[in-house]
Design a protein around this motif. Structure first.
Motif, PDB file in Angstrom:
ATOM      1  N   THR A  55       0.836  -1.151   0.048  1.00 30.84           N
ATOM      2  CA  THR A  55       0.209  -0.183  -0.121  1.00 30.84           C
ATOM      3  C   THR A  55       0.816   1.315   0.000  1.00 30.84           C
ATOM      4  O   THR A  55       1.707   1.427   0.861  1.00 30.84           O
ATOM      5  N   PRO A  56       0.845   2.146  -1.114  1.00 29.62           N
ATOM      6  CA  PRO A  56      -0.062   1.929  -2.307  1.00 29.62           C
ATOM      7  C   PRO A  56       0.525   0.560  -3.263  1.00 29.62           C
ATOM      8  O   PRO A  56       1.614   0.353  -3.123  1.00 29.62           O
TER       9      PRO A  56
ATOM     10  N   ASN B  60       3.511   6.524 -18.212  1.00 27.83           N
ATOM     11  CA  ASN B  60       3.485   7.894 -17.757  1.00 27.83           C
ATOM     12  C   ASN B  60       2.357   8.805 -18.569  1.00 27.83           C
ATOM     13  O   ASN B  60       2.129  10.025 -18.067  1.00 27.83           O
TER      14      ASN B  60
ATOM     15  N   SER C  95      -3.811   9.664 -18.062  1.00 26.92           N
ATOM     16  CA  SER C  95      -5.163   8.918 -18.217  1.00 26.92           C
ATOM     17  C   SER C  95      -6.362   9.888 -18.584  1.00 26.92           C
ATOM     18  O   SER C  95      -6.185  11.010 -18.709  1.00 26.92           O
TER      19      SER C  95
ATOM     20  N   SER D  12     -11.932  11.652 -13.145  1.00 31.02           N
ATOM     21  CA  SER D  12     -12.245  10.151 -12.392  1.00 31.02           C
ATOM     22  C   SER D  12     -13.829   9.677 -12.604  1.00 31.02           C
ATOM     23  O   SER D  12     -14.645  10.465 -12.861  1.00 31.02           O
TER      24      SER D  12
ATOM     25  N   ASP E  62     -10.009   6.210 -10.379  1.00 33.99           N
ATOM     26  CA  ASP E  62      -9.273   7.638 -10.186  1.00 33.99           C
ATOM     27  C   ASP E  62      -8.109   7.877 -11.058  1.00 33.99           C
ATOM     28  O   ASP E  62      -7.159   7.127 -10.798  1.00 33.99           O
TER      29      ASP E  62
ATOM     30  N   THR F 165      -6.215  10.183 -11.678  1.00 37.12           N
ATOM     31  CA  THR F 165      -5.155  10.983 -11.215  1.00 37.12           C
ATOM     32  C   THR F 165      -4.340  10.363 -10.491  1.00 37.12           C
ATOM     33  O   THR F 165      -3.011  10.515 -10.267  1.00 37.12           O
ATOM     34  N   ARG F 166      -4.850   9.266  -9.586  1.00 37.37           N
ATOM     35  CA  ARG F 166      -3.981   8.512  -8.708  1.00 37.37           C
ATOM     36  C   ARG F 166      -3.700   7.006  -9.423  1.00 37.37           C
ATOM     37  O   ARG F 166      -3.239   6.146  -8.689  1.00 37.37           O
ATOM     38  N   TYR F 167      -4.157   6.776 -10.597  1.00 35.91           N
ATOM     39  CA  TYR F 167      -4.006   5.440 -11.076  1.00 35.91           C
ATOM     40  C   TYR F 167      -4.777   4.231 -10.309  1.00 35.91           C
ATOM     41  O   TYR F 167      -4.057   3.506  -9.927  1.00 35.91           O
ATOM     42  N   LEU F 168      -5.926   4.643  -9.841  1.00 32.75           N
ATOM     43  CA  LEU F 168      -6.348   3.785  -8.834  1.00 32.75           C
ATOM     44  C   LEU F 168      -7.790   3.379  -9.171  1.00 32.75           C
ATOM     45  O   LEU F 168      -8.517   4.067  -9.390  1.00 32.75           O
TER      46      LEU F 168
ATOM     47  N   THR G 260     -11.077   0.970  -7.301  1.00 36.16           N
ATOM     48  CA  THR G 260     -11.451   0.631  -6.273  1.00 36.16           C
ATOM     49  C   THR G 260     -12.865  -0.100  -6.492  1.00 36.16           C
ATOM     50  O   THR G 260     -13.737   0.106  -7.477  1.00 36.16           O
TER      51      THR G 260
ATOM     52  N   PRO H 243      -9.100  -1.024  -2.693  1.00 36.82           N
ATOM     53  CA  PRO H 243      -8.437  -0.968  -4.011  1.00 36.82           C
ATOM     54  C   PRO H 243      -7.929  -2.583  -4.647  1.00 36.82           C
ATOM     55  O   PRO H 243      -7.574  -3.372  -3.884  1.00 36.82           O
TER      56      PRO H 243
END
Length: 230
Positions: free
Chosen positions: A75-76, A127, A130, A134, A143, A145-148, A150, A155
């Motif tokens: 994490t992350p 890089n 994206s 979101s 998300d 911006t955070r490349y996340l 859930t 996550p």
């Protein structure tokens, strides 16, 4: 940083690839077997891994799987692209490598210049910007911006290719995207070298990771895939 972990038991290949990557301004760490590769992965935290499929102590596929399993505990959650470098060029071997978590595949013999271009392209995809906003689909949130991603606020770990496939579909909800469109969206200029079965293998792994939200990623038989909103 542009740190590359190069794993191959052939010293001539290691020297050749290392030289060409360093000329392209990459920092290169080398390993000649699976055990050393895993130690180097944890010590140097590379941004990209070039991994031979056939190593003296264990298959590269097992190394890739071990790395993906380790990432899932962090994490992350990092997502280190893996490029398989191998003499085994059959479709079965390619699909098997992708199912283990590889992001790209180069077969021996290879052009050092082509390999460097492939590495450059993987870093650019990693890089690249994206989707600007979101996306929220209730159970699934993306998300950019955070490349996340859930699922029910938990996550999940996706490879760069899986994230791009999900984004390509989710940016066009309820619209069928053909395999050819996904090849263009995700692999761009390299799409000519990618098989339809490769797309299917990535989608299968992505669907499995979505857990109880997996039905949102629909297969449209004979055409492609669709992201279905609730």
């Amino acid at each position: 940083m542009r740190r590359v972990l190069l794993v191959d038991d052939e010293q001539d290949i290691v020297r050749l690839v290392k030289y060409n990557l360093e000329q392209a301004h990459y920092t290169v760490f080398c390993a000649y077997d699976g055990k050393t590769a895993l130690s180097a992965y944890r010590e140097h935290q590379p941004n990209l891994i070039i991994l031979d499929l056939m190593l003296p102590d264990k298959p590269g596929k097992e190394i890739c799987e071990a790395i993906r399993q380790h990432e899932a505990t962090l994490t992350p959650k990092p997502r280190v692209p893996v490029l398989m470098l191998t003499a085994r060029a059959s479709e079965h071997d390619r699909v098997s490598g992708f199912e283990a978590g590889a992001d790209d595949y180069v077969t021996k013999p290879f052009s050092p210049r082509e390999l460097v271009l492939r590495v450059n392209a993987m870093f650019e995809r990693l890089n690249a910007a994206s989707p600007s906003a979101s996306l929220d689909f209730g159970a699934v949130k993306i998300d950019a911006t955070r490349y996340l991603v859930t699922v029910h606020d938990v996550p999940i770990t996706l490879t760069p290719i899986e994230f791009k496939i999900l984004s390509a579909l989710a940016c066009h909800p309820n619209v069928v995207r053909s395999r050819e469109q996904l090849l263009s969206d995700v692999w761009a200029d390299e799409a000519i070298d990618i098989l339809d079965r490769t797309v299917d293998a990535h989608v299968k792994r992505l669907r499995d990771k979505l857990l109880e939200a997996r039905d949102m990623l629909e297969t449209v038989r004979g055409i492609g895939y669709r992201w279905r909103t609730p």
